[in-house]
Design an enzyme around this catalytic site. Sequence first.
Site, mmCIF file in Angstrom:
data_model
loop_
_atom_site.group_PDB
_atom_site.id
_atom_site.type_symbol
_atom_site.label_atom_id
_atom_site.label_comp_id
_atom_site.label_asym_id
_atom_site.label_seq_id
_atom_site.Cartn_x
_atom_site.Cartn_y
_atom_site.Cartn_z
ATOM 1 N N ASP A 1 9.749 -56.829 35.628
ATOM 2 C CA ASP A 1 9.334 -55.476 35.989
ATOM 3 C C ASP A 1 9.285 -54.522 34.800
ATOM 4 O O ASP A 1 9.112 -53.311 34.980
ATOM 5 C CB ASP A 1 10.250 -54.912 37.079
ATOM 6 N N SER B 1 13.359 -58.109 39.271
ATOM 7 C CA SER B 1 13.559 -58.019 37.822
ATOM 8 C C SER B 1 13.201 -59.316 37.091
ATOM 9 O O SER B 1 12.078 -59.777 37.171
ATOM 10 C CB SER B 1 14.998 -57.588 37.555
ATOM 11 N N HIS B 2 14.185 -59.912 36.447
ATOM 12 C CA HIS B 2 13.947 -61.090 35.603
ATOM 13 C C HIS B 2 14.083 -62.391 36.391
ATOM 14 O O HIS B 2 13.944 -63.466 35.819
ATOM 15 C CB HIS B 2 14.947 -61.081 34.462
ATOM 16 N N LYS C 1 15.787 -48.132 32.459
ATOM 17 C CA LYS C 1 15.642 -48.731 31.149
ATOM 18 C C LYS C 1 14.172 -49.052 30.947
ATOM 19 O O LYS C 1 13.408 -49.155 31.916
ATOM 20 C CB LYS C 1 16.521 -49.965 31.014
ATOM 21 N N ASP D 1 11.516 -53.508 32.496
ATOM 22 C CA ASP D 1 12.555 -52.592 32.030
ATOM 23 C C ASP D 1 13.458 -53.192 30.956
ATOM 24 O O ASP D 1 14.160 -52.467 30.261
ATOM 25 C CB ASP D 1 13.373 -52.017 33.206
ATOM 26 N N ARG D 2 13.440 -54.518 30.813
ATOM 27 C CA ARG D 2 14.302 -55.129 29.786
ATOM 28 C C ARG D 2 13.528 -55.420 28.506
ATOM 29 O O ARG D 2 12.300 -55.479 28.524
ATOM 30 C CB ARG D 2 14.878 -56.441 30.304
ATOM 31 N N ASP E 1 10.756 -58.183 30.670
ATOM 32 C CA ASP E 1 11.030 -58.998 31.859
ATOM 33 C C ASP E 1 10.014 -58.739 32.976
ATOM 34 O O ASP E 1 9.013 -58.053 32.772
ATOM 35 C CB ASP E 1 12.457 -58.754 32.359
HETATM 36 C C1 G1P Z 1 22.635 -57.398 35.730
HETATM 37 C C2 G1P Z 1 23.062 -56.871 34.390
HETATM 38 C C3 G1P Z 1 23.168 -55.369 34.429
HETATM 39 C C4 G1P Z 1 21.853 -54.767 34.903
HETATM 40 C C5 G1P Z 1 21.429 -55.409 36.215
HETATM 41 C C6 G1P Z 1 20.054 -54.946 36.663
HETATM 42 O O1 G1P Z 1 23.586 -57.068 36.711
HETATM 43 O O2 G1P Z 1 24.292 -57.433 33.982
HETATM 44 O O3 G1P Z 1 23.505 -54.894 33.151
HETATM 45 O O4 G1P Z 1 21.966 -53.396 35.082
HETATM 46 O O5 G1P Z 1 21.397 -56.826 36.088
HETATM 47 O O6 G1P Z 1 19.069 -55.267 35.744
HETATM 48 P P1 G1P Z 1 24.719 -58.088 37.218
HETATM 49 O O7 G1P Z 1 24.008 -59.330 37.680
HETATM 50 O O8 G1P Z 1 25.566 -58.397 36.007
HETATM 51 O O9 G1P Z 1 25.457 -57.349 38.268
HETATM 52 ZN ZN ZN Z 2 14.090 -55.736 35.131
#
Ligand code: G1P
Ligand code: ZN
Length: 543
Positions: A279, A113-114, A376, A281-282, A277
């Site tokens: 991938d 992800s990010h 998302k 999705d954000r 981000d």
């Molecule tokens: C974090 C975000 C959550 C999101 C997840 C995946 O998870 O808070 O909302 O769904 O990344 O992108 P966390 O690190 O808080 O468990």
């Molecule tokens: Zn992501």
Amino acid sequence: MSFVTHNCTPFSGQKPGTSGLRKKTRVFMEPGYLECFVQSIFNAIGGGQGKVFVIGGDGRFFNAEAIQTILRMAAANGAARAIVGQNGLLSTPAASNLIRKRGADGGFILSASHNPGGVDADFGLKFNGGNGGPASESLTEAFYQHSQRIAEYITLESDPLDLGQIGVTKLEDMQVEIVDPVTDYAELMREIFDFDQIKALISEGFTLRFDAMHAVTGPYATAILEDELGAPKGSVLNAIPSVDFGKGHPDPNPIWAKPLVDLVMSPDGPDFAAASDGDGDRNMILGKGIYVTPSDSLAVLAANAHLAPGYSAGLAGVARSMPTSAAVDRVASDLGIDCFETPTGWKFFGNLLDAGRITLCGEESAGTGSDHVREKDGLWAVLLWLNILAKRRTSVREIMRDHWQTYGRNYYSRHDYEAVDSRKADQMMTDLTARLPKLPGSAAGNLIVAAADQFSYKDPVDGSVSKNQGVCVIFENGSRGVIRLSGTGTDNATIRVYLEQFTPQGGQMDLDTQTALREVADAMAEISRLPETCGRISPDIMT
Ligand code: G1P
Ligand code: ZN
């Protein structure tokens, strides 16, 4: 080519978190590590025989190699077909769309992800089911259980495939279809939004910038925003995906996308700006001179979604994760629709979306989406905003002002404490949970606790229960504090403290957010004993 079986050492303590398995890249690169986890997934879903899988990732370091490994293993496990994004690229929402559109049995998405990418940064793997959404809690648990007792994995000995060539090829008996990563996704966006209206807005001089942060959305945003909707060349920034995301954090928030925020805050900045981000999705949404918090963005999108053709019939209901602010709840109650409160993580929206109980959903962590896919979707959120702006012909700032005047404002911020000693963080949560029954009625700073509990969720569709999803404290003045441990970190523990204070219509709508939240922040520090237990006075990141 020949099939080969290798031994696996069962994992210990490698439980997948909020969204799949996320580890340091070098861990994933250890011989057999990725393979044994992938085999655990095949074992948990009843094998790969005759199945169709979508495979792609965000292009980070080790993406292409991991895809070759998964392809070989899918073929060895008897899969009938693999659909792969060209050069191994697929944004998470585009992968979700492909799984659904092609009726695939599931998908392997390579991303952290990010989190930063690179040999010394992070890597991840998530498996999505046939509905296109993240594996459920029970399936995730099954991956884990299988990984604990796995003895061997099966693969092929073969040369790597050329992932750059669009078309169909074969790996042993498995067909491999390499597709353009953007085409199907762009088609879906065209069905949902009024592209002509957005085109008209842009042609009349409305300016925008989209920061792809050197990650996967570059090709998507260039094709849709520039080539199709007519935004001038250069409107998409950092548009070429790179394996280390330009050595940055592909995290669309005011800290990691600061240059974009600075641009939009300057007098000659664009009318609208957004970022996504690693991938895809954000999302982060900005207007000239204003940052829109994700919780507010969800509320605005819910209130205005009917302006886009895909939602003209209205919304079935909405959902938000528990730590997300209640701004959308006010819109839902005004619209007379249901609003569900789920644990953190997109997987909890899946059943509600599948059952048609909700149309829109979102999380405070910059995730917004709808029933068009089961993830998302960053670019979707950007296009919905553009569609709304194109219909309302007003500025982002005016939309926000108008929204707060109508519904009141939920001041909101998340404070993150990173790389905290896991033992201390666990201790803090255990002690706090034990003290919860005694809290109601007690004072914390200037506030009085009205209610305090560990959030537990019963899925309204399948009745499954998820306990201990974070401590939620409600104060008598209506403020709220939430505290939970992150499930996605790769470096010890991350503590997240979520703060919220509601100001009704007619109140002060332009306070500095951190000032508005000071009382609840102090109260949460006192209640959680975070400073004493973890030795941290102030957060590393405030979003
Ligand atoms: C974090 C975000 C959550 C999101 C997840 C995946 O998870 O808070 O909302 O769904 O990344 O992108 P966390 O690190 O808080 O468990
Ligand atoms: Zn992501």
